[in-house]
Design a protein around this motif. Structure first.
Motif, PDB file in Angstrom:
ATOM      1  N   TRP A   1      -4.596   5.120   3.114  1.00 45.10           N
ATOM      2  CA  TRP A   1      -3.691   4.513   2.156  1.00 45.10           C
ATOM      3  C   TRP A   1      -4.395   4.195   0.863  1.00 45.10           C
ATOM      4  O   TRP A   1      -5.616   4.197   0.770  1.00 45.10           O
ATOM      5  CB  TRP A   1      -3.049   3.251   2.743  1.00 45.10           C
ATOM      6  CG  TRP A   1      -3.977   2.084   2.803  1.00 45.10           C
ATOM      7  CD1 TRP A   1      -4.186   1.153   1.818  1.00 45.10           C
ATOM      8  CD2 TRP A   1      -4.841   1.714   3.877  1.00 45.10           C
ATOM      9  NE1 TRP A   1      -5.123   0.230   2.237  1.00 45.10           N
ATOM     10  CE2 TRP A   1      -5.535   0.556   3.502  1.00 45.10           C
ATOM     11  CE3 TRP A   1      -5.091   2.251   5.131  1.00 45.10           C
ATOM     12  CZ2 TRP A   1      -6.462  -0.068   4.319  1.00 45.10           C
ATOM     13  CZ3 TRP A   1      -6.006   1.626   5.947  1.00 45.10           C
ATOM     14  CH2 TRP A   1      -6.671   0.490   5.544  1.00 45.10           C
ATOM     15  N   GLN A   2      -3.570   3.883  -0.164  1.00 41.73           N
ATOM     16  CA  GLN A   2      -4.070   3.487  -1.478  1.00 41.73           C
ATOM     17  C   GLN A   2      -3.457   2.129  -1.823  1.00 41.73           C
ATOM     18  O   GLN A   2      -2.263   1.894  -1.577  1.00 41.73           O
ATOM     19  CB  GLN A   2      -3.660   4.528  -2.515  1.00 41.73           C
ATOM     20  CG  GLN A   2      -4.103   4.222  -3.913  1.00 41.73           C
ATOM     21  CD  GLN A   2      -3.631   5.289  -4.892  1.00 41.73           C
ATOM     22  OE1 GLN A   2      -2.867   6.176  -4.558  1.00 41.73           O
ATOM     23  NE2 GLN A   2      -4.091   5.186  -6.112  1.00 41.73           N
ATOM     24  N   HIS A   3      -4.295   1.245  -2.354  1.00 40.33           N
ATOM     25  CA  HIS A   3      -3.816  -0.076  -2.775  1.00 40.33           C
ATOM     26  C   HIS A   3      -4.687  -0.538  -3.942  1.00 40.33           C
ATOM     27  O   HIS A   3      -5.906  -0.332  -3.920  1.00 40.33           O
ATOM     28  CB  HIS A   3      -3.906  -1.067  -1.603  1.00 40.33           C
ATOM     29  CG  HIS A   3      -3.203  -2.349  -1.884  1.00 40.33           C
ATOM     30  ND1 HIS A   3      -3.786  -3.386  -2.569  1.00 40.33           N
ATOM     31  CD2 HIS A   3      -1.945  -2.760  -1.569  1.00 40.33           C
ATOM     32  CE1 HIS A   3      -2.919  -4.393  -2.671  1.00 40.33           C
ATOM     33  NE2 HIS A   3      -1.803  -4.031  -2.067  1.00 40.33           N
ATOM     34  N   PRO A   4      -4.096  -1.180  -4.965  1.00 43.75           N
ATOM     35  CA  PRO A   4      -4.895  -1.586  -6.136  1.00 43.75           C
ATOM     36  C   PRO A   4      -6.016  -2.576  -5.819  1.00 43.75           C
ATOM     37  O   PRO A   4      -6.982  -2.660  -6.577  1.00 43.75           O
ATOM     38  CB  PRO A   4      -3.871  -2.212  -7.093  1.00 43.75           C
ATOM     39  CG  PRO A   4      -2.594  -2.302  -6.365  1.00 43.75           C
ATOM     40  CD  PRO A   4      -2.678  -1.484  -5.130  1.00 43.75           C
ATOM     41  N   ASN A   5      -5.918  -3.331  -4.724  1.00 41.92           N
ATOM     42  CA  ASN A   5      -6.978  -4.273  -4.375  1.00 41.92           C
ATOM     43  C   ASN A   5      -8.126  -3.638  -3.601  1.00 41.92           C
ATOM     44  O   ASN A   5      -9.123  -4.303  -3.331  1.00 41.92           O
ATOM     45  CB  ASN A   5      -6.405  -5.441  -3.562  1.00 41.92           C
ATOM     46  CG  ASN A   5      -5.464  -6.294  -4.380  1.00 41.92           C
ATOM     47  OD1 ASN A   5      -5.502  -6.269  -5.613  1.00 41.92           O
ATOM     48  ND2 ASN A   5      -4.602  -7.028  -3.717  1.00 41.92           N
ATOM     49  N   GLU A   6      -7.984  -2.382  -3.236  1.00 37.72           N
ATOM     50  CA  GLU A   6      -9.047  -1.680  -2.499  1.00 37.72           C
ATOM     51  C   GLU A   6     -10.035  -1.087  -3.509  1.00 37.72           C
ATOM     52  O   GLU A   6      -9.634  -0.601  -4.569  1.00 37.72           O
ATOM     53  CB  GLU A   6      -8.465  -0.547  -1.649  1.00 37.72           C
ATOM     54  CG  GLU A   6      -7.656  -1.015  -0.470  1.00 37.72           C
ATOM     55  CD  GLU A   6      -8.507  -1.591   0.636  1.00 37.72           C
ATOM     56  OE1 GLU A   6      -9.656  -1.140   0.836  1.00 37.72           O
ATOM     57  OE2 GLU A   6      -8.024  -2.516   1.312  1.00 37.72           O
TER      58      GLU A   6
ATOM     59  N   ALA B   1       0.840  -1.200   0.000  1.00 35.28           N
ATOM     60  CA  ALA B   1       0.000   0.000   0.000  1.00 35.28           C
ATOM     61  C   ALA B   1       0.873   1.246   0.000  1.00 35.28           C
ATOM     62  O   ALA B   1       2.003   1.242   0.488  1.00 35.28           O
ATOM     63  CB  ALA B   1      -0.918   0.000   1.220  1.00 35.28           C
TER      64      ALA B   1
ATOM     65  N   GLN C   1      -1.079   7.564   1.937  1.00 44.11           N
ATOM     66  CA  GLN C   1      -1.480   8.860   1.389  1.00 44.11           C
ATOM     67  C   GLN C   1      -1.376   9.973   2.433  1.00 44.11           C
ATOM     68  O   GLN C   1      -0.983  11.078   2.118  1.00 44.11           O
ATOM     69  CB  GLN C   1      -2.921   8.799   0.873  1.00 44.11           C
ATOM     70  CG  GLN C   1      -3.117   7.819  -0.251  1.00 44.11           C
ATOM     71  CD  GLN C   1      -2.361   8.231  -1.489  1.00 44.11           C
ATOM     72  OE1 GLN C   1      -2.498   9.349  -1.970  1.00 44.11           O
ATOM     73  NE2 GLN C   1      -1.536   7.340  -2.005  1.00 44.11           N
TER      74      GLN C   1
ATOM     75  N   ASN D   1     -12.589   1.759  -5.060  1.00 46.60           N
ATOM     76  CA  ASN D   1     -12.595   3.223  -5.025  1.00 46.60           C
ATOM     77  C   ASN D   1     -13.593   3.674  -3.971  1.00 46.60           C
ATOM     78  O   ASN D   1     -14.698   3.135  -3.886  1.00 46.60           O
ATOM     79  CB  ASN D   1     -12.996   3.813  -6.386  1.00 46.60           C
ATOM     80  CG  ASN D   1     -11.855   3.750  -7.369  1.00 46.60           C
ATOM     81  OD1 ASN D   1     -10.696   3.700  -6.989  1.00 46.60           O
ATOM     82  ND2 ASN D   1     -12.196   3.754  -8.644  1.00 46.60           N
TER      83      ASN D   1
END
Length: 167
Positions: free
Chosen positions: A111-116, A28, A31, A118
């Motif tokens: 945080w940002q993570h591709p599996n989360e 992650a 942010q 939008n």
């Protein structure tokens, strides 16, 4: 995603605390991470050492005066937070020595993570006092949020439900 870790002491002196973060996935990107503290009846300023890094002194932001006046402090600790699991120790101190009471500390990590999925995360960065002068209701309105399910977290401290009924 968001995770909040907090410790409340009901008008005790929380000065050295360890908070644990456990839901941020590996990989992650952090942010924003903010450490918050409250102090009773003093706005002289607090220092913080977070994960061995000085946060410097900051002044308090006052709330509505009543029986007591609480002040909220915050520090940007984004560079010092990594994906979990991790525990962060910090010490809160005074910019001007005197007796003080730190009733709550909270660490908020976004945080940002591709599996989360939008989602929109809105943070009310401030404080409200409730119940100093008997029954009372406070509210916060978040405008312009997109439609859909909403989850809210509230960090509280100094609750006195025996004499005021607050919870």
């Amino acid at each position: 995603g968001i995770e909040i870790a907090a410790a409340a002491a009901s008008a005790l002196q929380l000065t050295t605390v360890t908070l644990s973060i456990s839901t941020i996935p590996p990989g992650a990107i952090i942010q924003r991470a903010t450490l918050h503290a409250s102090e009773v009846n003093r706005a002289a300023g607090l220092n913080v050492s977070f994960a061995g890094n000085s946060g410097g002194p900051v002044g308090g932001r006052g709330s509505v005066p009543g029986f007591i006046t609480m002040y909220e402090y915050s520090w940007d600790v984004t560079p010092h937070v990594t994906p979990s699991p991790n525990s962060y120790s910090f010490t809160v101190g005074q910019a001007v020595p005197a007796s003080f009471q730190i009733a709550v500390v909270a660490l908020i990590v976004v945080w940002q993570h591709p599996n989360e999925p939008n989602r929109t995360i809105a943070i009310f960065d401030g404080m409200k006092q409730v119940g100093e002068n008997g029954p009372e209701t406070e509210s916060v309105v978040f405008g312009s949020l997109p439609a859909g399910a909403t989850t809210a977290w509230v960090v509280t401290s100094g609750d006195d439900n025996a004499s005021s009924g607050e919870s």
